[in-house]
Design a protein around this motif. Structure first.
Motif, PDB file in Angstrom:
ATOM      1  N   PHE A 180      -3.539  39.494 -21.448  1.00  0.00           N
ATOM      2  CA  PHE A 180      -3.791  38.131 -21.921  1.00  0.00           C
ATOM      3  C   PHE A 180      -3.346  37.976 -23.372  1.00  0.00           C
ATOM      4  CE2 PHE A 180      -6.692  35.266 -24.237  1.00  0.00           C
ATOM      5  CZ  PHE A 180      -6.228  34.072 -23.713  1.00  0.00           C
ATOM      6  N   GLU A 181      -3.670  38.955 -24.182  1.00  0.00           N
ATOM      7  CA  GLU A 181      -3.301  38.939 -25.602  1.00  0.00           C
ATOM      8  C   GLU A 181      -1.784  38.802 -25.767  1.00  0.00           C
ATOM      9  OE1 GLU A 181      -5.617  41.444 -28.800  1.00  0.00           O
ATOM     10  OE2 GLU A 181      -4.056  42.645 -27.869  1.00  0.00           O
ATOM     11  N   SER A 182      -1.032  39.548 -24.972  1.00  0.00           N
ATOM     12  CA  SER A 182       0.430  39.481 -25.091  1.00  0.00           C
ATOM     13  C   SER A 182       0.953  38.103 -24.676  1.00  0.00           C
ATOM     14  CB  SER A 182       1.102  40.583 -24.270  1.00  0.00           C
ATOM     15  OG  SER A 182       0.962  40.348 -22.882  1.00  0.00           O
ATOM     16  N   ALA A 212     -15.820  37.747 -23.026  1.00  0.00           N
ATOM     17  CA  ALA A 212     -15.196  39.063 -22.840  1.00  0.00           C
ATOM     18  C   ALA A 212     -13.680  39.009 -22.928  1.00  0.00           C
ATOM     19  CB  ALA A 212     -15.619  39.660 -21.503  1.00  0.00           C
ATOM     20  N   LEU A 213     -13.096  37.862 -22.641  1.00  0.00           N
ATOM     21  CA  LEU A 213     -11.646  37.715 -22.745  1.00  0.00           C
ATOM     22  C   LEU A 213     -11.229  37.254 -24.136  1.00  0.00           C
ATOM     23  CD1 LEU A 213      -8.947  37.793 -21.160  1.00  0.00           C
ATOM     24  CD2 LEU A 213      -9.322  35.386 -20.634  1.00  0.00           C
ATOM     25  N   MET A 214     -11.966  36.317 -24.704  1.00  0.00           N
ATOM     26  CA  MET A 214     -11.554  35.697 -25.962  1.00  0.00           C
ATOM     27  C   MET A 214     -11.978  36.465 -27.213  1.00  0.00           C
ATOM     28  SD  MET A 214      -9.745  33.262 -24.897  1.00  0.00           S
ATOM     29  CE  MET A 214      -9.437  32.238 -26.311  1.00  0.00           C
ATOM     30  N   ASP A 215     -13.117  37.126 -27.172  1.00  0.00           N
ATOM     31  CA  ASP A 215     -13.594  37.802 -28.376  1.00  0.00           C
ATOM     32  C   ASP A 215     -12.599  38.852 -28.893  1.00  0.00           C
ATOM     33  OD1 ASP A 215     -15.449  38.172 -30.475  1.00  0.00           O
ATOM     34  OD2 ASP A 215     -16.406  39.832 -29.406  1.00  0.00           O
ATOM     35  N   PRO A 216     -12.060  39.724 -28.026  1.00  0.00           N
ATOM     36  CA  PRO A 216     -11.078  40.697 -28.543  1.00  0.00           C
ATOM     37  C   PRO A 216      -9.789  40.045 -29.045  1.00  0.00           C
ATOM     38  CG  PRO A 216     -11.879  41.358 -26.372  1.00  0.00           C
ATOM     39  CD  PRO A 216     -12.379  39.970 -26.619  1.00  0.00           C
ATOM     40  N   GLN A 260      -2.674  31.823 -33.907  1.00  0.00           N
ATOM     41  CA  GLN A 260      -1.875  30.888 -33.124  1.00  0.00           C
ATOM     42  C   GLN A 260      -2.208  29.439 -33.481  1.00  0.00           C
ATOM     43  OE1 GLN A 260       0.631  32.618 -32.272  1.00  0.00           O
ATOM     44  NE2 GLN A 260       0.693  32.113 -30.096  1.00  0.00           N
ATOM     45  N   VAL A 261      -3.491  29.134 -33.641  1.00  0.00           N
ATOM     46  CA  VAL A 261      -3.890  27.778 -34.035  1.00  0.00           C
ATOM     47  C   VAL A 261      -3.328  27.471 -35.422  1.00  0.00           C
ATOM     48  CG1 VAL A 261      -5.852  26.284 -34.612  1.00  0.00           C
ATOM     49  CG2 VAL A 261      -5.931  27.718 -32.559  1.00  0.00           C
ATOM     50  N   ASP A 262      -3.427  28.435 -36.342  1.00  0.00           N
ATOM     51  CA  ASP A 262      -2.850  28.246 -37.678  1.00  0.00           C
ATOM     52  C   ASP A 262      -1.343  27.991 -37.614  1.00  0.00           C
ATOM     53  OD1 ASP A 262      -5.333  28.585 -38.860  1.00  0.00           O
ATOM     54  OD2 ASP A 262      -4.970  30.665 -39.466  1.00  0.00           O
ATOM     55  N   ASP A 263      -0.691  28.606 -36.631  1.00  0.00           N
ATOM     56  CA  ASP A 263       0.757  28.443 -36.470  1.00  0.00           C
ATOM     57  C   ASP A 263       1.136  27.176 -35.700  1.00  0.00           C
ATOM     58  OD1 ASP A 263       1.126  30.794 -37.853  1.00  0.00           O
ATOM     59  OD2 ASP A 263       1.509  32.021 -36.067  1.00  0.00           O
ATOM     60  N   GLY A 264       0.139  26.387 -35.309  1.00  0.00           N
ATOM     61  CA  GLY A 264       0.419  25.109 -34.664  1.00  0.00           C
ATOM     62  C   GLY A 264       0.300  25.079 -33.155  1.00  0.00           C
TER      63      GLY A 264
END
Length: 187
Positions: free
Chosen positions: A53-55, A71-75, A83-87
């Motif tokens: 997912f991270e990739s 469990a998916l988002m915390d790591p 990504q949000v900072d990058d738009g």
């Protein structure tokens, strides 16, 4: 012969996670199964689905996720923030308890994210037992152990029939989702 081998290998992977997948997956034509990328956790690599997912998250310019789960988002929280900072345009729909977790664990960063125009967080009380993510060209189905919330598998694909299904599911829940209550933000 290569197609048959790919199909059999995918079927073996799906067999281990079938009970976590939505019923709609069984309606996907079997000839497209070889186009499903199935990433399963095992004792030697328990974070393999999260790493997959991270990739995918690192490569996308848009993310819509129904029930991403802690469990998916915390790591992946740092990557999500970057990504949000990058738009990257992000909309997450999850249970109130999941949002409360991030607001309590990362109060400053969560507050900053919620002020961004490209980051939307909605909540819903009656979500399916699996996650559904829409990225640029891929769909992710995340499978969770129901008692613990541990990520057991991530299935991702660019098959159009799966994308149509995922978009329909996401939109049906999005129409009933609501913004985080202001009292949660103040806590």
């Amino acid at each position: 012969m290569d197609d048959l081998i790919n199909w059999v290998e995918t079927e073996r992977m799906l067999r281990d996670v079938w009970h976590w997948l939505p019923d709609a997956v069984s309606k996907i034509p079997t000839e497209t199964w070889a186009e499903l990328n199935v990433t399963v956790a095992d004792p030697d690599a328990p974070y393999r689905p999260v790493t997959r997912f991270e990739s995918l998250l690192e490569e996308t310019t848009m993310l819509r996720y129904l029930r991403p789960e802690v469990a998916l988002m915390d790591p992946c929280f740092d990557i999500l923030c970057q990504q949000v900072d990058d738009g990257v345009d992000v909309t997450l729909i999850d249970r109130p308890k999941c949002h409360a977790y991030f607001l309590s664990m990362y109060p400053e960063r969560s507050s900053e994210l919620l002020q961004r125009d490209n980051f939307t967080v909605l909540e819903h009380d009656q979500l399916p037992p699996y996650g559904t993510g829409l990225l640029d060209e891929r769909v992710i189905i995340s499978c969770y152990e129901q008692d613990s919330g541990v990520v057991q598998a991530v299935v991702d694909t660019d098959v159009s029939v799966v994308r149509e299904w995922a978009h329909s599911i996401y939109e049906s829940y999005r129409s009933d989702a609501r913004p985080i209550e202001s009292k949660q933000l103040a806590e």
